[in-house]
Design an enzyme around this catalytic site. Sequence first.
Site, PDB file in Angstrom:
ATOM      1  N   HIS A 421       0.836  -1.211  -0.205  1.00 44.61           N
ATOM      2  CA  HIS A 421      -0.101   0.009   0.082  1.00 44.61           C
ATOM      3  C   HIS A 421       0.851   1.307  -0.015  1.00 44.61           C
ATOM      4  O   HIS A 421       1.966   1.414   0.975  1.00 44.61           O
ATOM      5  CB  HIS A 421      -0.983   0.027   1.060  1.00 44.61           C
ATOM      6  N   HIS A 422       0.670   1.945  -1.014  1.00 42.64           N
ATOM      7  CA  HIS A 422       1.292   3.396  -1.015  1.00 42.64           C
ATOM      8  C   HIS A 422       0.296   4.441  -1.031  1.00 42.64           C
ATOM      9  O   HIS A 422      -0.295   4.880  -2.189  1.00 42.64           O
ATOM     10  CB  HIS A 422       2.023   3.407  -2.367  1.00 42.64           C
ATOM     11  N   GLU A 492      -8.238   7.340  -6.093  1.00 39.21           N
ATOM     12  CA  GLU A 492      -8.068   8.710  -6.383  1.00 39.21           C
ATOM     13  C   GLU A 492      -7.265   8.453  -7.838  1.00 39.21           C
ATOM     14  O   GLU A 492      -6.475   9.202  -8.008  1.00 39.21           O
ATOM     15  CB  GLU A 492      -7.858   9.611  -5.323  1.00 39.21           C
ATOM     16  N   GLU A 510      -9.882   2.555  -8.169  1.00 38.28           N
ATOM     17  CA  GLU A 510     -11.309   3.104  -7.760  1.00 38.28           C
ATOM     18  C   GLU A 510     -11.991   4.057  -8.901  1.00 38.28           C
ATOM     19  O   GLU A 510     -12.396   3.598  -9.657  1.00 38.28           O
ATOM     20  CB  GLU A 510     -10.800   3.960  -6.246  1.00 38.28           C
ATOM     21  N   GLU A 516     -16.484   2.116   0.881  1.00 44.35           N
ATOM     22  CA  GLU A 516     -16.005   2.843   2.266  1.00 44.35           C
ATOM     23  C   GLU A 516     -16.946   4.293   2.516  1.00 44.35           C
ATOM     24  O   GLU A 516     -17.092   4.498   3.860  1.00 44.35           O
ATOM     25  CB  GLU A 516     -14.586   3.495   1.899  1.00 44.35           C
TER      26      GLU A 516
HETATM   27  C1  NOJ Z   1      -8.897   6.439   0.339  1.00 40.60           C
HETATM   28  C2  NOJ Z   1      -9.008   5.213  -0.339  1.00 40.60           C
HETATM   29  O1  NOJ Z   1      -9.926   5.181  -1.265  1.00 40.60           O
HETATM   30  C3  NOJ Z   1      -9.173   3.985   0.716  1.00 40.60           C
HETATM   31  O2  NOJ Z   1      -9.405   2.763   0.311  1.00 40.60           O
HETATM   32  C4  NOJ Z   1      -7.833   4.176   1.675  1.00 40.60           C
HETATM   33  O3  NOJ Z   1      -8.168   3.325   2.876  1.00 40.60           O
HETATM   34  C5  NOJ Z   1      -7.616   5.363   1.948  1.00 40.60           C
HETATM   35  N1  NOJ Z   1      -7.589   6.588   1.004  1.00 40.60           N
HETATM   36  C6  NOJ Z   1      -6.042   5.508   2.668  1.00 40.60           C
HETATM   37  O4  NOJ Z   1      -5.103   5.308   1.872  1.00 40.60           O
HETATM   38 CA    CA Z   2     -11.309   7.060  -2.277  1.00 45.28          CA
END
Ligand code: NOJ
Ligand code: CA
Length: 711
Positions: A421-422, A492, A510, A516
Amino acid sequence: MNIKNYFRLFSINLILLLFVFLASCQKQTRQTILKSPDQKLSIALISVENGKLAYTLKYKSELLIDTSFVGFEFKDQPPLDKNLEIVNVSGSTTDESWEMPWGEQREVRNHYNSLIVEIRETVAPKREFQMEFKLYNDGLGFRYNFSNIPENQETIIMDESTHFKLTGDHQAWWIPGDWDIYEHLYHHSRLSEIDATALQNHNDLAQTYIPENAVNTPVTMKTDAGIYLSFHEANLTDYAGMTIKIDTENFNLVSELVGSDRLGYKVKRVGSFHTPWRTVQVSETAGGLIESNLIVNLNEPNKLGDISWFEPTKYVGIWWDMHLGTKTWDYASTQDMNRHSGEKPHGKHGATTEYAKELIDFASENNIHGILVEGWNTGWEHWIGFEDREGVFDFVTPYPDYDLKEVVRYGKSKGVELIMHHETSAAPRTYDQQLDTAFRLMHSLGIHSVKTGYVGKIIPKGEYHHGQWMVNHYRRVLETAAKYDIAINAHEPIKATGIRRTLPNAISREGLRGQEFNAWASDGGNPPNHLPTVAFTRMLSGPIDYTPGIFNIKLEPYKPNNQVNTTLAQQLALYVIINSPIQMVPDLMDAYKGHPAFQFIRDVAVNWEQTKVLNGEVGEFVTIARQDRDSDNWFLGAITNEDAREIEVDLDFLEAGKTYTARLYLDAEDAHWNNNPTAYIIVNKEVEKGETLKLKLAAGGGAAVSFMLVE
Ligand code: NOJ
Ligand code: CA
């Protein structure tokens, strides 16, 4: 016009290429007509009044796009939109097929008739360009080629004016033309009712910028005659993303490129270049839009060759915990942290070695082969809400309670690979500087994919997520990752435009309001019509990392004021509806353990031999059947909006003469997305091709079916 070509085309009767010279009222109108292979779609290219150039698009006898002018505005040059003449036209036909290394179907047919129109200004500076058209049975793509520009010469585009003059006040399913984020709810209205700028400054978003009454693409429409249209772009490379400005009176829509306040222009190119394809998908059924391969077909073939190092998979994660607020990304509280030190932990940090191992055990027991761990690296104490985010995130240094190597080793021993994850916090220059180091670390550990993130306003100020500068950043990340056998799942992101065909390490993204939002959005989350809309809009552009599969629908006891707005059966169906070679299994383990419906998630495939859209209406319902690429099993998903409905599904897709054990995961009689979302039943039966299934979908509900071949 190349005469030989002209006759060849006529003789094979695939393209009707016509030049009509009409001398009417001093004006000369010259028309070139190109037809789709099935002859149903046709375009005409017209030059009228002062050498202005326009095109039209027809489906059978219905005019879909009326005379629509094209043009460009360049810096320090006169506009390029009149005094144009067509100097040559050449056409050809292509019919080939190619294989998706992973995806919604194995084989893709790429069948189109094309036209290259050479255009020249009749007055100084006598500039030249080409319009290139590809007409498919399922739609149109066209682009502009500027092929005679000297090697080092800069072209600065202030704007592109590609018009789409629509022929009625169509119904549209749209999100605002935000330059920074696509995470908006879809709106359904007539074109005349679109008011996008009103949606600025969304409370739940760290960034929005909507300068015009424009929409983002794909934008899907339905004409009153019942034709479905979707406007988008293909192969967005070294160019700004396109939004479409709405004309609420005359429906003369026009491209509006995303800009840069910092640079003051929309696009800069050096030497010869071509624009992305402007695309119009056309179908008599809503489902036809989903089955269309227009967007990927308009991209270049695979440049990476064998990418078998990436394996489509389901994945668990240390993720939902943070969105529910039970755990945090950061290790210490902000006040206690010097930027990079890791003292005074507050005790809620999610990414611990121990928790990761627990999840790995769970994954390996349940046919899940990936694990995402967010919040593993230093920097999260200075994430959202901080202006100065440059240099904050470090993509190689774990927090003290997370042993990266040990998690990787443990995962491998159980057949579960770590997904890196970055989160860049929209500081792409910091990420650029560390790309090679970060990917080298991943490569050395045998990690083959990373979820990236760009939450916040872009640094430097004045750049937007969807402008050329960021388009190039996202591409650089993809290309650099490919060198290290790494695949990208961007959040994003820039929208998908079919680049996955050329760079199949672009696995998912996404670029919509994901699951979320149900955990924390102040507007009540994604309503029941969200996914039946997404399937016909956002999903036309490419795979989606939506993270379906929440079982604890009411999010109890963590989030008493939020919930998922579907039934549990719909959550299952989404694994089939949503196209992605990686699908998260996001809920907390306790929600799944011992739950009979979890069997569907264990069984469902993520990589498909073929896909069939069996029915659907935009924003209302959709049913999709997909065949597993690694077996002869089929999976079916059906979802509906807030209206309960009964649908009949013909099992014509099954193989003749074979018997399948069908396991149906259905909404219970009294299920309802709000009042009774977790009421479901499981029905087992043997079925064969030719039979019909009756599926009752509750309000906000769905149905998921696995068809296992009886050997
Ligand atoms: C937004 C992302 O859509 C989400 O999945 C992620 O957990 C957070 N940013 C943190 O990077
Ligand atoms: Ca997002």
